[in-house]
Write a protein that holds these residues in place. Sequence first.
Motif, PDB file in Angstrom:
ATOM      1  N   LEU A  22       0.845  -1.194   0.000  1.00 40.76           N
ATOM      2  CA  LEU A  22       0.000   0.000   0.000  1.00 40.76           C
ATOM      3  C   LEU A  22       0.880   1.243   0.000  1.00 40.76           C
ATOM      4  O   LEU A  22       1.948   1.257   0.634  1.00 40.76           O
ATOM      5  CB  LEU A  22      -0.907   0.016   1.235  1.00 40.76           C
ATOM      6  CG  LEU A  22      -1.971  -1.077   1.311  1.00 40.76           C
ATOM      7  CD1 LEU A  22      -2.691  -1.010   2.650  1.00 40.76           C
ATOM      8  CD2 LEU A  22      -2.974  -0.937   0.177  1.00 40.76           C
ATOM      9  N   ALA A  26      -1.405   6.439   1.757  1.00 40.58           N
ATOM     10  CA  ALA A  26      -2.778   5.930   1.734  1.00 40.58           C
ATOM     11  C   ALA A  26      -3.363   5.870   3.140  1.00 40.58           C
ATOM     12  O   ALA A  26      -2.702   5.450   4.084  1.00 40.58           O
ATOM     13  CB  ALA A  26      -2.815   4.549   1.093  1.00 40.58           C
ATOM     14  N   ILE A  28      -6.339   4.026   5.024  1.00 36.57           N
ATOM     15  CA  ILE A  28      -7.257   2.901   4.850  1.00 36.57           C
ATOM     16  C   ILE A  28      -8.605   3.232   5.490  1.00 36.57           C
ATOM     17  O   ILE A  28      -8.672   3.540   6.683  1.00 36.57           O
ATOM     18  CB  ILE A  28      -6.679   1.617   5.465  1.00 36.57           C
ATOM     19  CG1 ILE A  28      -5.341   1.269   4.802  1.00 36.57           C
ATOM     20  CG2 ILE A  28      -7.656   0.462   5.323  1.00 36.57           C
ATOM     21  CD1 ILE A  28      -4.639   0.091   5.418  1.00 36.57           C
ATOM     22  N   CYS A  46      -8.980   2.728   0.110  1.00 32.32           N
ATOM     23  CA  CYS A  46      -8.045   3.723   0.648  1.00 32.32           C
ATOM     24  C   CYS A  46      -8.365   5.128   0.141  1.00 32.32           C
ATOM     25  O   CYS A  46      -8.934   5.302  -0.938  1.00 32.32           O
ATOM     26  CB  CYS A  46      -6.610   3.370   0.259  1.00 32.32           C
ATOM     27  SG  CYS A  46      -6.081   1.738   0.803  1.00 32.32           S
TER      28      CYS A  46
END
Length: 247
Positions: A22, A26, A28, A46
Amino acid sequence: MDGQRVYFQHVGKVKVKWHRCLPDTAIINTVSFKREPDGWHVIFSCELPEVEIITTLSAAVGIDLGLKSFLATSNGESIDPPRFYRQAQDKLRRAQRAVARKKKGSNRRRKAVQHLAKLHQHIKNQRKDFHHKLTLSLVRQYGTIAHENLNIKGIARTSLAKSTHDVGWAQFLAILSYKAAEAGTSVIAIPANNTTQACSVCGALPVTPLTLKDRVYSCAHCHQVSDRDLNAARNVLRLGLSLQTLT
């Protein structure tokens, strides 16, 4: 989430195999999982920071989506349609017959159904991989991409339904949209009216409208002769740049 495990509410920590990391930026929002024919998949929703779109008129392209060629660019490049579903039709037919021959509720039928589902998933993955690679190539080359705003659902209800579903225009445009946003590329959807019929040089319409069988565009007014898809892609680019100037 701690490297090799993801925590799910009411389930606990589940070991996962990461296919990609990821982004560090980002945030989440949600984590969910779903079952596919090849196993369980974890899905991360995200929130990413906005990317500034810097348009470059010198690196602009128009693309014409079609069935004879998957897409043709205003620069003269043509990409053949992959036809993954049509190439796998014999395998699918045999797998469907194997399901039909098995007794309902039996283990053999369950395995046959799973085999058929994996074949469909393989075709889906092949198509998605093709779309990802092609859209990545486009956003790396161009700062502005113009395409037709096609009525895909309408086309899918015609005799061209199988070919339309096979090329997957809707998925391609969706992937192009978010890859362009990540790369800072501008994507412009223009009305599809007369992009194929009008001459890309003088703008005149033919006396007799072109049909799907007509692959060469010949203008009776300015005598321009070009490939039908190339002519349409140039019209798409011209209209896209005009809309971009207005905004």
